[in-house]
Design a protein around this motif. Structure first.
Motif, PDB file in Angstrom:
ATOM      1  N   TYR A   3      30.910  -8.768   1.704  1.00 56.88           N
ATOM      2  CA  TYR A   3      31.730  -7.714   2.277  1.00 56.88           C
ATOM      3  C   TYR A   3      31.727  -6.547   1.309  1.00 56.88           C
ATOM      4  O   TYR A   3      31.974  -6.716   0.124  1.00 56.88           O
ATOM      5  CB  TYR A   3      33.163  -8.184   2.528  1.00 56.88           C
ATOM      6  CG  TYR A   3      33.969  -7.079   3.178  1.00 56.88           C
ATOM      7  CD1 TYR A   3      33.874  -6.865   4.540  1.00 56.88           C
ATOM      8  CD2 TYR A   3      34.760  -6.231   2.424  1.00 56.88           C
ATOM      9  CE1 TYR A   3      34.562  -5.837   5.156  1.00 56.88           C
ATOM     10  CE2 TYR A   3      35.456  -5.195   3.026  1.00 56.88           C
ATOM     11  CZ  TYR A   3      35.355  -5.009   4.384  1.00 56.88           C
ATOM     12  OH  TYR A   3      36.029  -3.986   4.982  1.00 56.88           O
ATOM     13  N   SER A   4      31.443  -5.364   1.819  1.00 59.62           N
ATOM     14  CA  SER A   4      31.405  -4.166   0.998  1.00 59.62           C
ATOM     15  C   SER A   4      32.320  -3.114   1.598  1.00 59.62           C
ATOM     16  O   SER A   4      32.010  -2.547   2.653  1.00 59.62           O
ATOM     17  CB  SER A   4      29.973  -3.624   0.922  1.00 59.62           C
ATOM     18  OG  SER A   4      29.966  -2.346   0.306  1.00 59.62           O
ATOM     19  N   GLY A   5      33.438  -2.863   0.918  1.00 60.22           N
ATOM     20  CA  GLY A   5      34.326  -1.795   1.367  1.00 60.22           C
ATOM     21  C   GLY A   5      33.635  -0.451   1.295  1.00 60.22           C
ATOM     22  O   GLY A   5      33.849   0.420   2.130  1.00 60.22           O
ATOM     23  N   ARG A   6      32.765  -0.286   0.325  1.00 60.44           N
ATOM     24  CA  ARG A   6      32.032   0.971   0.159  1.00 60.44           C
ATOM     25  C   ARG A   6      31.139   1.257   1.369  1.00 60.44           C
ATOM     26  O   ARG A   6      30.973   2.383   1.775  1.00 60.44           O
ATOM     27  CB  ARG A   6      31.186   0.895  -1.102  1.00 60.44           C
ATOM     28  CG  ARG A   6      30.422   2.139  -1.401  1.00 60.44           C
ATOM     29  CD  ARG A   6      29.682   2.007  -2.695  1.00 60.44           C
ATOM     30  NE  ARG A   6      29.070   3.269  -3.054  1.00 60.44           N
ATOM     31  CZ  ARG A   6      28.295   3.427  -4.076  1.00 60.44           C
ATOM     32  NH1 ARG A   6      28.038   2.403  -4.877  1.00 60.44           N
ATOM     33  NH2 ARG A   6      27.762   4.601  -4.338  1.00 60.44           N
ATOM     34  N   HIS A   7      30.555   0.199   1.924  1.00 59.45           N
ATOM     35  CA  HIS A   7      29.677   0.359   3.076  1.00 59.45           C
ATOM     36  C   HIS A   7      30.429   0.143   4.397  1.00 59.45           C
ATOM     37  O   HIS A   7      29.829   0.182   5.461  1.00 59.45           O
ATOM     38  CB  HIS A   7      28.489  -0.605   2.988  1.00 59.45           C
ATOM     39  CG  HIS A   7      27.544  -0.244   1.889  1.00 59.45           C
ATOM     40  ND1 HIS A   7      27.553  -0.889   0.672  1.00 59.45           N
ATOM     41  CD2 HIS A   7      26.598   0.715   1.815  1.00 59.45           C
ATOM     42  CE1 HIS A   7      26.636  -0.362  -0.107  1.00 59.45           C
ATOM     43  NE2 HIS A   7      26.044   0.616   0.562  1.00 59.45           N
ATOM     44  N   GLY A   8      31.709  -0.146   4.326  1.00 57.77           N
ATOM     45  CA  GLY A   8      32.530  -0.251   5.531  1.00 57.77           C
ATOM     46  C   GLY A   8      32.393  -1.548   6.298  1.00 57.77           C
ATOM     47  O   GLY A   8      32.684  -1.610   7.481  1.00 57.77           O
ATOM     48  N   GLY A   9      31.939  -2.610   5.637  1.00 58.03           N
ATOM     49  CA  GLY A   9      31.842  -3.890   6.333  1.00 58.03           C
ATOM     50  C   GLY A   9      30.915  -4.846   5.618  1.00 58.03           C
ATOM     51  O   GLY A   9      30.656  -4.729   4.426  1.00 58.03           O
ATOM     52  N   TYR A  10      30.404  -5.784   6.360  1.00 50.75           N
ATOM     53  CA  TYR A  10      29.513  -6.797   5.811  1.00 50.75           C
ATOM     54  C   TYR A  10      28.112  -6.234   5.658  1.00 50.75           C
ATOM     55  O   TYR A  10      27.644  -5.456   6.494  1.00 50.75           O
ATOM     56  CB  TYR A  10      29.478  -8.033   6.720  1.00 50.75           C
ATOM     57  CG  TYR A  10      30.781  -8.763   6.730  1.00 50.75           C
ATOM     58  CD1 TYR A  10      31.073  -9.724   5.773  1.00 50.75           C
ATOM     59  CD2 TYR A  10      31.753  -8.486   7.689  1.00 50.75           C
ATOM     60  CE1 TYR A  10      32.280 -10.384   5.757  1.00 50.75           C
ATOM     61  CE2 TYR A  10      32.958  -9.135   7.694  1.00 50.75           C
ATOM     62  CZ  TYR A  10      33.227 -10.086   6.723  1.00 50.75           C
ATOM     63  OH  TYR A  10      34.428 -10.744   6.720  1.00 50.75           O
ATOM     64  N   VAL A  11      27.448  -6.626   4.573  1.00 47.86           N
ATOM     65  CA  VAL A  11      26.078  -6.198   4.335  1.00 47.86           C
ATOM     66  C   VAL A  11      25.218  -7.422   4.009  1.00 47.86           C
ATOM     67  O   VAL A  11      25.689  -8.394   3.447  1.00 47.86           O
ATOM     68  CB  VAL A  11      25.970  -5.149   3.199  1.00 47.86           C
ATOM     69  CG1 VAL A  11      26.661  -3.852   3.582  1.00 47.86           C
ATOM     70  CG2 VAL A  11      26.528  -5.685   1.896  1.00 47.86           C
ATOM     71  N   LEU A  12      23.955  -7.314   4.356  1.00 49.24           N
ATOM     72  CA  LEU A  12      22.983  -8.366   4.105  1.00 49.24           C
ATOM     73  C   LEU A  12      22.548  -8.293   2.650  1.00 49.24           C
ATOM     74  O   LEU A  12      22.258  -7.220   2.130  1.00 49.24           O
ATOM     75  CB  LEU A  12      21.790  -8.176   5.036  1.00 49.24           C
ATOM     76  CG  LEU A  12      20.708  -9.229   5.046  1.00 49.24           C
ATOM     77  CD1 LEU A  12      21.272 -10.576   5.501  1.00 49.24           C
ATOM     78  CD2 LEU A  12      19.579  -8.783   5.973  1.00 49.24           C
ATOM     79  N   VAL A  13      22.494  -9.434   1.985  1.00 48.77           N
ATOM     80  CA  VAL A  13      22.001  -9.514   0.616  1.00 48.77           C
ATOM     81  C   VAL A  13      20.574 -10.037   0.720  1.00 48.77           C
ATOM     82  O   VAL A  13      20.342 -11.146   1.208  1.00 48.77           O
ATOM     83  CB  VAL A  13      22.855 -10.464  -0.239  1.00 48.77           C
ATOM     84  CG1 VAL A  13      22.261 -10.605  -1.639  1.00 48.77           C
ATOM     85  CG2 VAL A  13      24.294  -9.967  -0.305  1.00 48.77           C
ATOM     86  N   GLY A  14      19.598  -9.253   0.279  1.00 47.39           N
ATOM     87  CA  GLY A  14      18.209  -9.648   0.461  1.00 47.39           C
ATOM     88  C   GLY A  14      17.813  -9.445   1.909  1.00 47.39           C
ATOM     89  O   GLY A  14      18.470  -8.759   2.684  1.00 47.39           O
ATOM     90  N   GLY A  15      16.746 -10.089   2.315  1.00 45.65           N
ATOM     91  CA  GLY A  15      16.291  -9.961   3.699  1.00 45.65           C
ATOM     92  C   GLY A  15      16.903 -11.024   4.584  1.00 45.65           C
ATOM     93  O   GLY A  15      17.711 -11.851   4.141  1.00 45.65           O
ATOM     94  N   VAL A  16      16.494 -11.027   5.822  1.00 44.72           N
ATOM     95  CA  VAL A  16      16.990 -12.002   6.794  1.00 44.72           C
ATOM     96  C   VAL A  16      16.643 -13.425   6.337  1.00 44.72           C
ATOM     97  O   VAL A  16      17.420 -14.350   6.509  1.00 44.72           O
ATOM     98  CB  VAL A  16      16.407 -11.724   8.198  1.00 44.72           C
ATOM     99  CG1 VAL A  16      16.791 -12.824   9.175  1.00 44.72           C
ATOM    100  CG2 VAL A  16      16.858 -10.379   8.696  1.00 44.72           C
ATOM    101  N   ASP A  17      15.478 -13.565   5.719  1.00 44.01           N
ATOM    102  CA  ASP A  17      15.042 -14.888   5.236  1.00 44.01           C
ATOM    103  C   ASP A  17      15.516 -15.161   3.806  1.00 44.01           C
ATOM    104  O   ASP A  17      15.101 -16.144   3.198  1.00 44.01           O
ATOM    105  CB  ASP A  17      13.516 -14.988   5.284  1.00 44.01           C
ATOM    106  CG  ASP A  17      12.993 -14.914   6.700  1.00 44.01           C
ATOM    107  OD1 ASP A  17      13.667 -15.456   7.604  1.00 44.01           O
ATOM    108  OD2 ASP A  17      11.926 -14.306   6.914  1.00 44.01           O
ATOM    109  N   GLY A  18      16.356 -14.269   3.256  1.00 42.51           N
ATOM    110  CA  GLY A  18      16.877 -14.450   1.913  1.00 42.51           C
ATOM    111  C   GLY A  18      16.005 -13.834   0.841  1.00 42.51           C
ATOM    112  O   GLY A  18      16.285 -13.945  -0.331  1.00 42.51           O
ATOM    113  N   ASP A  19      14.937 -13.133   1.239  1.00 42.66           N
ATOM    114  CA  ASP A  19      14.054 -12.494   0.287  1.00 42.66           C
ATOM    115  C   ASP A  19      14.653 -11.180  -0.152  1.00 42.66           C
ATOM    116  O   ASP A  19      15.278 -10.473   0.621  1.00 42.66           O
ATOM    117  CB  ASP A  19      12.680 -12.212   0.914  1.00 42.66           C
ATOM    118  CG  ASP A  19      12.012 -13.490   1.411  1.00 42.66           C
ATOM    119  OD1 ASP A  19      12.246 -14.540   0.803  1.00 42.66           O
ATOM    120  OD2 ASP A  19      11.258 -13.408   2.400  1.00 42.66           O
ATOM    121  N   GLU A  20      14.456 -10.838  -1.399  1.00 46.26           N
ATOM    122  CA  GLU A  20      14.952  -9.550  -1.918  1.00 46.26           C
ATOM    123  C   GLU A  20      14.096  -8.419  -1.436  1.00 46.26           C
ATOM    124  O   GLU A  20      13.005  -8.451  -1.147  1.00 46.26           O
ATOM    125  CB  GLU A  20      14.974  -9.555  -3.465  1.00 46.26           C
ATOM    126  CG  GLU A  20      16.004 -10.536  -4.013  1.00 46.26           C
ATOM    127  CD  GLU A  20      17.443 -10.134  -3.733  1.00 46.26           C
ATOM    128  OE1 GLU A  20      17.751  -8.943  -3.695  1.00 46.26           O
ATOM    129  OE2 GLU A  20      18.256 -11.022  -3.515  1.00 46.26           O
TER     130      GLU A  20
END
Length: 131
Positions: free
Chosen positions: A114-131
């Motif tokens: 969760y990122s208040g700076r971005h106003g909600g939830y953000v993905l960490v890495g890619g969909v498959d967990g890749d950076e």
């Protein structure tokens, strides 16, 4: 007079002007007030979200045996009558609880944060967990 759950109340949200204009145009096309349009779209968005796909046991034109039409008919068969809100509640199930559980799991795995700076939830890495 006792509140039977149908008392109306105000909900406010702030959206970009262009979005309000789009919603108003769509509401006009449907011959609805803007309030009714927003309420209907929010309820429609809450309905039918399934975190676990339904297995196809029907083999017919009703894949999974649980399409919206079937679910509406089955719900109405159990009651003498149901209001719009009662139908939405019945069909929406416990989506919010399941979404909360999935988001907690994804945060624990550091896949979402969760990122208040971005106003909600953000993905960490890619969909498959890749950076």
């Amino acid at each position: 007079m006792a509140d039977d759950g149908t008392e109306r109340t105000v909900v406010k949200t702030y959206i970009p002007k262009y979005q309000k204009e789009e919603w108003q145009a769509h509401a006009d096309e449907l011959d609805m007030s803007q309030s009714e349009f927003v309420r209907s779209m929010v309820q429609a968005g809450r309905r039918g979200f399934e975190m676990n796909p339904v297995e196809d046991h029907s083999g017919g034109s009703n894949p999974g045996g649980n399409d919206l039409e079937t679910r509406v008919l089955e719900s109405l068969a159990r009651e003498d009558n149901m209001s719009w809100d009662e139908l939405v509640e019945r069909l929406a199930g416990n989506f919010e609880d399941r979404l909360d559980e999935v988001l907690n799991e994804l945060q624990a795995k550091n896949r979402v944060q969760y990122s208040g700076r971005h106003g909600g939830y953000v993905l960490v890495g890619g969909v498959d967990g890749d950076e």
